[in-house]
Design an enzyme around this catalytic site. Structure first.
Site, PDB file in Angstrom:
ATOM      1  N   LYS A  51       3.795   6.696  -5.264  1.00  0.00           N
ATOM      2  CA  LYS A  51       3.122   7.481  -4.219  1.00  0.00           C
ATOM      3  C   LYS A  51       3.952   8.722  -3.871  1.00  0.00           C
ATOM      4  CE  LYS A  51       1.060   3.314  -2.365  1.00  0.00           C
ATOM      5  NZ  LYS A  51       1.079   2.257  -1.349  1.00  0.00           N
ATOM      6  N   GLN A  95       3.884  -0.370   4.004  1.00  0.00           N
ATOM      7  CA  GLN A  95       3.707  -0.964   2.674  1.00  0.00           C
ATOM      8  C   GLN A  95       3.643  -2.490   2.753  1.00  0.00           C
ATOM      9  OE1 GLN A  95       3.174   0.947  -0.043  1.00  0.00           O
ATOM     10  NE2 GLN A  95       2.930  -0.839  -1.363  1.00  0.00           N
ATOM     11  N   ASP A 118      -4.510   3.672   4.333  1.00  0.00           N
ATOM     12  CA  ASP A 118      -4.795   2.491   3.500  1.00  0.00           C
ATOM     13  C   ASP A 118      -6.184   1.937   3.814  1.00  0.00           C
ATOM     14  OD1 ASP A 118      -2.775   2.013   1.692  1.00  0.00           O
ATOM     15  OD2 ASP A 118      -1.521   0.873   3.097  1.00  0.00           O
TER      16      ASP A 118
END
Ligand code: NAD
Length: 289
Positions: A51, A95, A118
């Site tokens: 990312k 994460q 997300d």
């Protein structure tokens, strides 16, 4: 069998994204992605590094807030609240997965839904279920839809079978592909589904997201089936440079038999990363409204 490669589709997106970064900068907005990561070493998290690289490739700043694995729930929530209130942070990822001592639900709920790129916040997931267009769609499902459209694979009226019902892939993918704008009929299978092979045999498009290496066998599919392999499992491999190789959920014989298949690696993965950038830009562009 033809290969549905992720890189060309991701590259197509990247060109447009680069232009969007420039547009934001021209309006004095400096797009940035903040990632909270609990780990010992960044090397443990290839997804976060991917990312970061994708951000850097198109001049988006990426700030990784790395904390020890044993960081407490209250400290983690404190960091999230601080970033929620920081105007320089416009897109925030915590994460996953988190350790067993952390209540993931609470963490997901704590992230400002307007920064939750997300798409895991209940309001984003709920909006997806209701077909709202202004929500963040989780990156892997959004990437899969983009990939299928990039290769002009018809979806309207097709039967799509998904294996796996996780909040990251299977569940939101089911919600996304069931929408009127897609028009598919979607069956969601999981670890408690009996006679899995029978469901797979009735699929025009089979999307496997179980993390069970080579689960889908050649006799589960027809030669017309389109296969999307989301699974990534590390399997020890003494011949591989890193000592392991990556295997998908689809047995290579099934891939050979199908009309088309996404490779592992190099299929869905590049699109997941591209959609992180897509959602990040969407979050920043909302500030222009
Ligand atoms: P998860 O473990 O949270 O969920 C797995 C799902 O598969 C569960 O719903 C479970 O019910 C189902 N399942 C397990 N065994 C099954 C079986 N034998 N038959 C039917 N269903 C079964 O995993 P996840 O986070 O959804 O990830 C799934 C896989 O996709 C993993 O390998 C992960 O690494 C990979 N992944 C890849 C990408 C990408 O960009 N390519 C992104 C996210 C996840």
């Amino acid at each position: 069998m033809s290969l549905l490669l992720g890189k060309p589709a991701a590259q197509q997106l990247r060109e447009k994204q680069f232009q969007r970064v420039n547009n934001l900068r021209a309006k004095d907005l400096i797009p940035r992605l903040d990632i909270i990561l609990l780990c010992q070493s960044l090397d443990e998290s290839p997804y976060v590094l991917a990312k970061k690289k994708a951000c850097e490739d198109i001049s988006i700043e990426c700030v990784i807030h790395q904390f020890p694995v044993h960081t407490s729930q209250s400290d983690l929530l404190h960091y999230i609240h601080a970033l929620n209130h920081d105007p320089a942070c416009g897109a925030l990822i915590c994460q996953l997965p988190l350790g067993a001592h952390i209540d993931t639900e609470e963490v997901v709920r704590a992230i400002d839904k307007t920064k939750d790129i997300d798409g895991f916040h209940p309001e984003n997931m709920g909006g997806l279920a209701l077909g709202h267009s202004d929500v963040f769609v989780p990156c892997t499902p959004a990437g899969i839809l983009y990939l299928l459209r990039y290769y002009n694979i018809p979806l309207l009226g097709k039967h799509i079978v998904i294996l796996g019902r996780s909040r990251i892939v299977g569940l939101p993918l089911h919600l996304l592909l069931s929408q009127k704008t897609v028009g598919a009929t979607v069956t969601l299978c999981h670890s408690q589904t009996p006679h899995l092979a029978d469901f797979c045999r009735r699929a025009d498009i089979l999307i496997a997201a179980t993390g069970k290496a080579h689960l889908v066998k050649a006799d589960w599919i027809s030669p017309d089936t389109i296969l999307v392999d989301v699974g990534i499992t590390q399997v020890p491999d003494p011949n591989a440079r890193r000592g392991y190789s990556l295997q998908g959920d689809i047995d290579p014989e099934a891939g050979e038999k199908a009309r088309a298949v996404t490779p592992v690696p190099g299929g869905v993965g590049p699109l997941t990363v591209a959609m992180v950038i897509e959602n990040c830009l969407k979050a920043w562009e909302k500030r222009l409204d």
